[in-house]
Write a protein that holds these residues in place. Structure first.
Motif, PDB file in Angstrom:
ATOM      1  N   GLU A  86       0.835  -1.209   0.000  1.00 49.46           N
ATOM      2  CA  GLU A  86       0.000   0.000   0.000  1.00 49.46           C
ATOM      3  C   GLU A  86       0.866   1.254   0.000  1.00 49.46           C
ATOM      4  O   GLU A  86       0.518   2.258  -0.636  1.00 49.46           O
ATOM      5  N   THR A 108       2.097   1.795  -3.525  1.00 52.89           N
ATOM      6  CA  THR A 108       1.033   2.416  -4.315  1.00 52.89           C
ATOM      7  C   THR A 108       0.996   3.917  -4.083  1.00 52.89           C
ATOM      8  O   THR A 108       0.869   4.709  -5.029  1.00 52.89           O
ATOM      9  N   ASN A 120       3.881   5.504  -5.804  1.00 49.07           N
ATOM     10  CA  ASN A 120       3.649   5.507  -7.253  1.00 49.07           C
ATOM     11  C   ASN A 120       2.774   6.671  -7.694  1.00 49.07           C
ATOM     12  O   ASN A 120       2.811   7.072  -8.861  1.00 49.07           O
TER      13      ASN A 120
END
Length: 172
Positions: free
Chosen positions: A92, A95, A98
């Motif tokens: 997570e 993510t 990103n």
């Protein structure tokens, strides 16, 4: 900024929290945590990394850690309080990284274990000096941080992409 320039990620675990009769999210720092947060801030400032962005969990102990640490910085980075960091897994957190805009060169994440330690271990495909050995030996106690570098866009952050450049933890 070019994506060819090395980017840095500092993964910073909140300082030692107290255990009053409140929910986990609302736990404040203990006296030792306040001292260690300021020391960690000095150590982070000593790296000379000009952080553009700080992503901080919304938990009270992480917000207090950041408030004390950032006072030691020569320049305050833009700070975003991100509820997804609280109880986040390494995946997570990847993510979230990103999603970071590519105009941010150096990012600091202030969060919690086991996610912060797990992310440091997962991202570090290589390590400089004895940083990995020190991190393995100490684990990731409260107020510890790891600094990693990688080349590419934030969308390219994935397991093994970074080099562990530095690791610090307060004295036991």
């Amino acid at each position: 900024m070019s994506v060819a320039e090395p980017r840095r990620i500092a993964l910073f675990r909140h300082a030692k929290a107290d255990w009053p009769q409140v929910t986990d999210h609302e736990r404040p720092l203990a006296d030792r945590g306040r001292k260690d947060a300021a020391e960690a801030g000095r150590r982070l400032a000593d790296t000379g990394i000009p952080f553009d962005l700080a992503l901080c969990s919304t938990a009270v102990r992480t917000r207090e850690t950041w408030k004390l640490a950032v006072q030691e910085f020569p320049q305050r980075p833009k700070t975003v309080y991100e509820e997804r960091i609280y109880e986040a897994s390494p995946g997570e957190l990847i993510t979230l990284l990103n999603e970071t805009p590519d105009d941010a060169q150096n990012v600091l994440v202030i969060g919690h274990n086991p996610g912060i330690q797990g992310l440091a271990e997962i991202l570090a495909g290589s390590a400089e000096d004895d940083a990995r050995e020190r991190m393995s030996r100490r684990g990731f106690p409260a107020a510890a941080f790891a600094v990693l570098s990688f080349t590419g866009s934030w969308k390219s952050v994935e397991p093994g992409v970074a080099a562990l450049q530095d690791y610090w933890a307060p004295a036991e």
